[in-house]
Motif scaffolding. Structure first.
Motif, PDB file in Angstrom:
ATOM      1  N   TYR A 199      18.765  82.188  40.105  1.00 45.12           N
ATOM      2  CA  TYR A 199      19.671  82.379  41.238  1.00 45.12           C
ATOM      3  C   TYR A 199      19.200  83.535  42.116  1.00 45.12           C
ATOM      4  N   ASP A 200      18.618  84.547  41.502  1.00 49.68           N
ATOM      5  CA  ASP A 200      18.149  85.709  42.265  1.00 49.68           C
ATOM      6  C   ASP A 200      17.051  85.355  43.267  1.00 49.68           C
ATOM      7  N   ASP A 201      16.318  84.275  43.003  1.00 49.49           N
ATOM      8  CA  ASP A 201      15.215  83.881  43.886  1.00 49.49           C
ATOM      9  C   ASP A 201      15.665  83.112  45.126  1.00 49.49           C
ATOM     10  N   ILE A 202      16.925  82.722  45.175  1.00 54.09           N
ATOM     11  CA  ILE A 202      17.441  81.982  46.327  1.00 54.09           C
ATOM     12  C   ILE A 202      17.758  82.978  47.443  1.00 54.09           C
ATOM     13  N   ASP A 203      17.143  82.763  48.600  1.00 51.49           N
ATOM     14  CA  ASP A 203      17.342  83.656  49.737  1.00 51.49           C
ATOM     15  C   ASP A 203      18.527  83.260  50.604  1.00 51.49           C
ATOM     16  N   ALA A 204      18.848  81.973  50.635  1.00 44.44           N
ATOM     17  CA  ALA A 204      19.972  81.495  51.450  1.00 44.44           C
ATOM     18  C   ALA A 204      20.430  80.142  50.928  1.00 44.44           C
ATOM     19  N   VAL A 205      21.712  79.864  51.133  1.00 45.05           N
ATOM     20  CA  VAL A 205      22.314  78.590  50.755  1.00 45.05           C
ATOM     21  C   VAL A 205      22.721  77.866  52.033  1.00 45.05           C
ATOM     22  N   VAL A 206      22.309  76.621  52.149  1.00 47.19           N
ATOM     23  CA  VAL A 206      22.677  75.794  53.296  1.00 47.19           C
ATOM     24  C   VAL A 206      23.659  74.736  52.806  1.00 47.19           C
ATOM     25  N   LEU A 207      24.788  74.620  53.488  1.00 42.70           N
ATOM     26  CA  LEU A 207      25.742  73.556  53.204  1.00 42.70           C
ATOM     27  C   LEU A 207      25.706  72.565  54.352  1.00 42.70           C
ATOM     28  N   THR A 208      25.372  71.307  54.055  1.00 40.69           N
ATOM     29  CA  THR A 208      25.450  70.304  55.114  1.00 40.69           C
ATOM     30  C   THR A 208      26.899  70.126  55.547  1.00 40.69           C
ATOM     31  N   HIS A 209      27.809  70.300  54.579  1.00 40.89           N
ATOM     32  CA  HIS A 209      29.238  70.293  54.844  1.00 40.89           C
ATOM     33  C   HIS A 209      29.933  70.865  53.616  1.00 40.89           C
ATOM     34  N   GLY A 210      31.212  71.119  53.730  1.00 39.22           N
ATOM     35  CA  GLY A 210      31.909  71.849  52.695  1.00 39.22           C
ATOM     36  C   GLY A 210      32.613  71.046  51.633  1.00 39.22           C
ATOM     37  N   HIS A 211      32.468  69.724  51.597  1.00 39.69           N
ATOM     38  CA  HIS A 211      33.134  68.947  50.557  1.00 39.69           C
ATOM     39  C   HIS A 211      32.657  69.385  49.185  1.00 39.69           C
ATOM     40  N   SER A 212      33.554  69.368  48.226  1.00 41.60           N
ATOM     41  CA  SER A 212      33.272  69.955  46.915  1.00 41.60           C
ATOM     42  C   SER A 212      32.096  69.308  46.190  1.00 41.60           C
ATOM     43  N   ASP A 213      31.825  68.026  46.432  1.00 41.62           N
ATOM     44  CA  ASP A 213      30.692  67.407  45.735  1.00 41.62           C
ATOM     45  C   ASP A 213      29.360  67.969  46.209  1.00 41.62           C
ATOM     46  N   HIS A 214      29.351  68.621  47.354  1.00 38.37           N
ATOM     47  CA  HIS A 214      28.140  69.239  47.887  1.00 38.37           C
ATOM     48  C   HIS A 214      28.168  70.767  47.778  1.00 38.37           C
ATOM     49  N   ALA A 215      29.359  71.353  47.723  1.00 40.60           N
ATOM     50  CA  ALA A 215      29.458  72.797  47.930  1.00 40.60           C
ATOM     51  C   ALA A 215      30.168  73.591  46.843  1.00 40.60           C
ATOM     52  N   ALA A 216      30.785  72.982  45.865  1.00 43.55           N
ATOM     53  CA  ALA A 216      31.576  73.751  44.897  1.00 43.55           C
ATOM     54  C   ALA A 216      30.733  74.710  44.076  1.00 43.55           C
ATOM     55  N   ALA A 217      29.478  74.370  43.772  1.00 46.25           N
ATOM     56  CA  ALA A 217      28.619  75.263  42.987  1.00 46.25           C
ATOM     57  C   ALA A 217      28.150  76.469  43.798  1.00 46.25           C
ATOM     58  N   LEU A 218      28.592  76.563  45.035  1.00 46.78           N
ATOM     59  CA  LEU A 218      28.328  77.746  45.851  1.00 46.78           C
ATOM     60  C   LEU A 218      28.742  79.013  45.097  1.00 46.78           C
ATOM     61  N   LEU A 219      29.749  78.896  44.244  1.00 49.40           N
ATOM     62  CA  LEU A 219      30.271  80.041  43.493  1.00 49.40           C
ATOM     63  C   LEU A 219      29.218  80.679  42.589  1.00 49.40           C
ATOM     64  N   GLN A 220      28.188  79.938  42.236  1.00 46.13           N
ATOM     65  CA  GLN A 220      27.128  80.475  41.391  1.00 46.13           C
ATOM     66  C   GLN A 220      26.182  81.378  42.171  1.00 46.13           C
ATOM     67  N   LEU A 221      26.296  81.389  43.479  1.00 42.04           N
ATOM     68  CA  LEU A 221      25.326  82.081  44.333  1.00 42.04           C
ATOM     69  C   LEU A 221      25.981  83.202  45.134  1.00 42.04           C
ATOM     70  N   GLN A 222      26.874  83.911  44.498  1.00 43.57           N
ATOM     71  CA  GLN A 222      27.617  84.970  45.169  1.00 43.57           C
ATOM     72  C   GLN A 222      26.684  86.008  45.777  1.00 43.57           C
ATOM     73  N   GLY A 223      27.060  86.451  46.962  1.00 41.27           N
ATOM     74  CA  GLY A 223      26.293  87.462  47.670  1.00 41.27           C
ATOM     75  C   GLY A 223      25.159  86.914  48.517  1.00 41.27           C
TER      76      GLY A 223
END
Length: 182
Positions: free
Chosen positions: A34-58
């Motif tokens: 997770y530390d190696d990820i520089d940015a997270v792109v969401l095509t849209h916010g529906h949970s099937d695409h975006a809920a794991a966003l919580l793993q990438l805090q900050g």
């Protein structure tokens, strides 16, 4: 996963992908954390695409202009406010924008008002990461969109499909189907 000047993760996935460490293992198989990820792109916010966003805090995150309102309508404003606080800087895409060398985010409304897709110029050709602008190969090839969409949404989806086809991708990665060559 897009690797170049930066390492970007597109649509980290649903809650189970994150909380059951599927995402963590997938990154580890590629020599990343997770530390190696520089940015997270969401095509849209529906949970099937975006809920794991919580793993990438900050982490900085990128999504289409107006998508936060869509997310708030589904999840509630307090939840979106909490997500904004736990994530890093937010970039909202309102027009075609190069977000990394060779990677352009383009507004593709329809599935949601703030939906974006990515055009990636790679050494293997031009790739369209469609998100749910194009959920399946049939939507891309035959415009067989879901019967749940109303006429206004269908018109937006068709305009967005015309736009992404104009980029003449060599490979399409749809939101809910296997990648294919158009």
């Amino acid at each position: 996963l897009i690797r170049g000047d930066r390492t970007m993760l597109v649509d980290p996935g649903n809650h189970h992908i994150g909380s059951y460490a599927i995402l963590w293992h997938a990154l580890r198989e590629r020599g990343l954390s997770y530390d190696d990820i520089d940015a997270v792109v969401l095509t849209h916010g529906h949970s099937d695409h975006a809920a794991a966003l919580l793993q990438l805090q900050g982490k900085p995150w990128i999504l289409g202009k107006g998508e936060l309102d869509e997310m708030a309508a589904i999840e509630g404003a307090p939840i979106i406010a909490a997500k904004r606080q736990m994530m890093g800087p937010l970039t909202e895409i309102a027009a075609p924008t190069e977000i990394m060398s060779g990677v352009t985010a383009i507004p593709t409304p329809g599935h949601t008002r703030g939906h974006i897709s990515l055009i990636v110029d790679s050494d293997r050709g031009r790739v369209l990461i469609a998100g749910d602008q194009t959920m399946t190969q049939a939507e891309y090839r035959d415009r067989q969109f879901s019967h749940w969409y109303g006429p206004d949404t269908l018109a937006e989806l068709n305009r967005s499909l015309d736009l992404v086809k104009g980029y003449r991708p060599d490979l399409v990665i749809p939101g809910h189907d296997r990648p294919f060559q158009p």
